[in-house]
Design an enzyme around this catalytic site. Structure first.
Site, PDB file in Angstrom:
ATOM      1  N   GLU A 102     -14.744   3.635   3.702  1.00 30.13           N
ATOM      2  CA  GLU A 102     -16.025   2.871   4.457  1.00 30.13           C
ATOM      3  C   GLU A 102     -15.210   3.113   6.030  1.00 30.13           C
ATOM      4  O   GLU A 102     -16.618   2.534   6.940  1.00 30.13           O
ATOM      5  CB  GLU A 102     -15.960   1.416   3.905  1.00 30.13           C
ATOM      6  CG  GLU A 102     -16.877   1.272   2.568  1.00 30.13           C
ATOM      7  CD  GLU A 102     -16.766  -0.278   2.325  1.00 30.13           C
ATOM      8  OE1 GLU A 102     -15.974  -1.202   2.844  1.00 30.13           O
ATOM      9  OE2 GLU A 102     -17.551  -0.400   1.459  1.00 30.13           O
ATOM     10  N   GLU A 133      -0.188   3.429 -14.615  1.00 26.50           N
ATOM     11  CA  GLU A 133       0.612   2.582 -13.664  1.00 26.50           C
ATOM     12  C   GLU A 133       2.031   2.887 -13.560  1.00 26.50           C
ATOM     13  O   GLU A 133       2.949   2.400 -12.480  1.00 26.50           O
ATOM     14  CB  GLU A 133       0.008   1.282 -13.541  1.00 26.50           C
ATOM     15  CG  GLU A 133       0.444   0.349 -14.403  1.00 26.50           C
ATOM     16  CD  GLU A 133      -0.253  -0.996 -14.359  1.00 26.50           C
ATOM     17  OE1 GLU A 133       0.578  -2.030 -14.701  1.00 26.50           O
ATOM     18  OE2 GLU A 133      -1.382  -1.091 -13.776  1.00 26.50           O
TER      19      GLU A 133
END
Length: 322
Positions: A102, A133
């Site tokens: 963004e 992870e």
């Protein structure tokens, strides 16, 4: 046969349990305020969730001095020609990806200025792959793009995620500054970071569901971090997004509104200035506020690193020769 399978006595393949690891971190504790959540009405459930959510901004407020240090590292990296890299898995990685994506349309930055690295790549943004992870080597490999002068920001609710550990340690070896953002003030990885922003969000509404309060904290911290970095770099004028480039009709309309707000001039004059500036809102604003031509406004902005206020002072201090 996969590592999670083994042959039984009859030759059939049987599942082998994954290794056991008990994680004792604040976000894994049971929340005493929500013991009764499964016995409530819909409105009651929402009230308990909302009450817990309301505690997050206060927890973020408590670590603002640490966040300010992280912002200063980000500003230093970008001013020096470096980049900012986010590293995360699961919810933190997705939040980081959104934040990075963004920034270019909001502040006019190049896409490579702030980069997000999500454990497992694009496929795990849409579909969770929990085991990824735990791969510290993957974090190390993903940090291969980090160089001296960059800033690496690791995001992990527990403060112990191996993927993030691998990334931060590799970034530090490369000469980059490092920041860790967690929901655990006693994060085991704190020593891998120059700055630890450890937000004490406490136990989740649903024990261990760190997409909730911990995720909200990560969102608040990253939004504040990246916005503050952009403001410090002069990507705003007052509280206006002057980094917006008018590349379509909607953005052109937004840019004209911004120019009118910033300059006090009518929309037609602002639209003309924007056209003459080839859609560059900052160049248009400098021309409107100083009366300088677009070439001179653009040169002043270049000399001042794109900072509108500094460009205005630059033009005032160096009047155009007659």
């Amino acid at each position: 046969m996969t590592p999670q399978q083994d042959a039984g006595r009859d030759g059939a393949t049987a599942a082998v349990p994954a290794p056991l690891e008990i994680v004792r971190v604040p976000t894994e504790r049971r929340n005493q305020a929500t013991y009764d959540i499964d016995r409530l009405t819909t409105l009651g459930i929402l009230r308990e969730i909302n009450a817990e959510d309301a505690t997050v901004p206060r927890a973020v407020a408590a670590v603002l001095p640490d966040l300010a240090r992280a912002v200063d590292l980000g500003v230093e990296a970008l001013r020096g020609g470096g980049r900012i890299h986010y590293f995360g898995a699961g919810t933190p990685g997705r939040i980081a990806t959104t934040d990075a994506a963004e920034l270019p349309p909001t502040f006019g930055t190049a896409p490579e200025t702030v980069l997000a690295h999500h454990a497992g790549g694009a496929t795990t943004l849409e579909r969770a792959a929990e085991g990824i992870e735990d791969d510290e080597d993957l974090g190390r490999d993903d940090a291969g793009a980090v160089g001296a002068g960059d800033l690496a920001v690791g995001l992990t609710a527990s403060g112990r995620t191996p993927y993030v550990a691998g990334a931060l340690r590799a970034a530090r070896r490369a000469g980059a500054a490092t920041v860790l953002v967690t929901a655990n003030p006693a994060a085991p990885l704190a020593d891998a970071a120059d700055v630890h922003v450890g937000v004490d969000t406490g136990a989740e509404v649903i024990a261990g569901s760190t997409r909730m309060k911990a995720g909200t904290a990560q969102k608040l911290v990253l939004n504040a971090f990246s916005t503050a970095v952009m403001v410090r770099l002069g990507r705003t004028y007052s509280n206006l997004m002057v980094g917006v480039n008018a590349t379509n009709a909607k953005l052109r309309g937004r840019a004209v509104t911004i120019l009118a707000e910033a300059s006090g001039m009518d929309e037609d004059s602002c639209a003309t200035a924007l056209t003459q500036a080839d859609g560059d809102t900052r160049v248009a604003l400098v021309t409107l506020l100083t009366g300088a031509g677009t070439d001179r406004a653009a040169a002043a902005l270049t000399a001042c690193g794109g900072r509108v206020r500094d460009a205005l002072q630059h033009i005032e201090d160096a009047p155009e020769p007659r």
